[in-house]
Scaffold this motif. Structure first.
Motif, PDB file in Angstrom:
ATOM      1  N   GLN A 182      54.510   5.988  45.234  1.00 47.48           N
ATOM      2  CA  GLN A 182      54.825   7.156  44.415  1.00 47.48           C
ATOM      3  C   GLN A 182      56.153   7.007  43.678  1.00 47.48           C
ATOM      4  N   TRP A 222      55.449   5.368  40.448  1.00 44.05           N
ATOM      5  CA  TRP A 222      54.772   6.292  39.529  1.00 44.05           C
ATOM      6  C   TRP A 222      55.735   7.340  38.989  1.00 44.05           C
ATOM      7  N   ASP A 223      56.728   7.698  39.782  1.00 41.08           N
ATOM      8  CA  ASP A 223      57.711   8.688  39.329  1.00 41.08           C
ATOM      9  C   ASP A 223      58.506   8.191  38.126  1.00 41.08           C
ATOM     10  N   ARG A 243      56.855   9.610  35.266  1.00 41.73           N
ATOM     11  CA  ARG A 243      57.077  11.058  35.190  1.00 41.73           C
ATOM     12  C   ARG A 243      58.485  11.396  34.713  1.00 41.73           C
ATOM     13  N   GLU A 244      59.427  10.499  34.984  1.00 46.11           N
ATOM     14  CA  GLU A 244      60.820  10.715  34.581  1.00 46.11           C
ATOM     15  C   GLU A 244      61.122  10.167  33.192  1.00 46.11           C
ATOM     16  N   GLU A 246      61.377   9.695  29.339  1.00 47.87           N
ATOM     17  CA  GLU A 246      61.484  10.706  28.290  1.00 47.87           C
ATOM     18  C   GLU A 246      60.980  10.214  26.937  1.00 47.87           C
ATOM     19  N   LEU A 297      47.964   9.379  34.891  1.00 46.82           N
ATOM     20  CA  LEU A 297      49.408   9.207  34.814  1.00 46.82           C
ATOM     21  C   LEU A 297      49.831   8.903  33.381  1.00 46.82           C
ATOM     22  N   ASP A 339      49.375  11.935  31.100  1.00 47.00           N
ATOM     23  CA  ASP A 339      50.464  12.887  31.309  1.00 47.00           C
ATOM     24  C   ASP A 339      51.715  12.437  30.555  1.00 47.00           C
ATOM     25  N   ALA A 340      52.047  11.170  30.672  1.00 45.82           N
ATOM     26  CA  ALA A 340      53.246  10.658  29.995  1.00 45.82           C
ATOM     27  C   ALA A 340      53.106  10.772  28.481  1.00 45.82           C
ATOM     28  N   ARG A 360      53.461  14.161  26.956  1.00 45.10           N
ATOM     29  CA  ARG A 360      54.847  14.625  26.896  1.00 45.10           C
ATOM     30  C   ARG A 360      55.631  13.912  25.799  1.00 45.10           C
ATOM     31  N   TYR A 408      61.806   1.272  30.790  1.00 43.83           N
ATOM     32  CA  TYR A 408      61.716   2.718  30.589  1.00 43.83           C
ATOM     33  C   TYR A 408      62.900   3.209  29.766  1.00 43.83           C
TER      34      TYR A 408
END
Length: 178
Positions: free
Chosen positions: A7, A10-11, A14-15, A17, A59, A62-63, A66, A120
């Motif tokens: 996880q 995967w975060d 999610r983090e 930007e 996943l 979702d990214a 955003r 990232y």
């Protein structure tokens, strides 16, 4: 560097930007979730529901929803090894989730890093960590500015010569048909 598994990896999506970029340089990978699907493909069967792939695709959806640009370059040997023939067959699923995947043939790639990695937001690199069998065990993440700058330069160099998925798969090269 810090080791991230499960996880925590995967975060990173999610983090993120702005962006998540992956460099893939291996001719094959040993991924537990993928191995049965690869075997089915090599036996001539097609995956019709991609249920095993949905967590990853969700996943990425979702990214990208955003506003995160998710992209990757796959450096491949031609003719394509079995693993990359299979990946090419499932790449439309990645594309429908919003990933921009491009290909560079190994002979055009020039000097490559020895490890795959994710970059990232142009500020954090997560190197894929594998065991002796080439099975993934997590990622080693760093924000070291020299490493980040090197990875950005590799991405920029390869992106310039990379061929978009649809052109690579269906274009004049006819690679998918071979």
């Amino acid at each position: 560097m810090r080791l991230l598994q499960g996880q925590a990896f995967w975060d990173l999506f999610r983090e993120a930007e702005r962006s998540a970029f992956h460099l893939e340089t291996r001719d094959a990978y040993d991924v537990d979730d993928e191995n049965p699907q690869l075997a089915r493909f090599l036996d001539g069967h097609r995956d019709d529901d991609y249920a095993w792939f949905q967590p990853w695709l969700n996943l990425i959806r979702d990214a990208t929803s955003r506003g995160v640009a998710v992209s990757r370059v796959r450096v491949v040997t031609v003719p394509l090894p079995d693993y990359h023939r299979w990946l090419l067959s499932i790449t439309p699923e990645n594309a429908s989730a919003g990933e921009d995947i491009r290909y560079v043939t190994r002979h055009l790639a020039g000097e490559l890093p020895s490890d795959d990695w994710w970059l990232y937001d142009d500020s954090l690199v997560a190197f894929n960590v594998v065991d002796a069998k080439s099975s993934g065990v997590g990622v080693a993440a760093t924000d070291d500015p020299h490493i980040v700058a090197y990875c950005r330069s590799v991405r920029e160099r390869l992106w310039e010569v990379a061929t978009p998925y649809a052109e690579f798969a269906y274009g004049a090269e006819g690679i998918r048909a071979k």
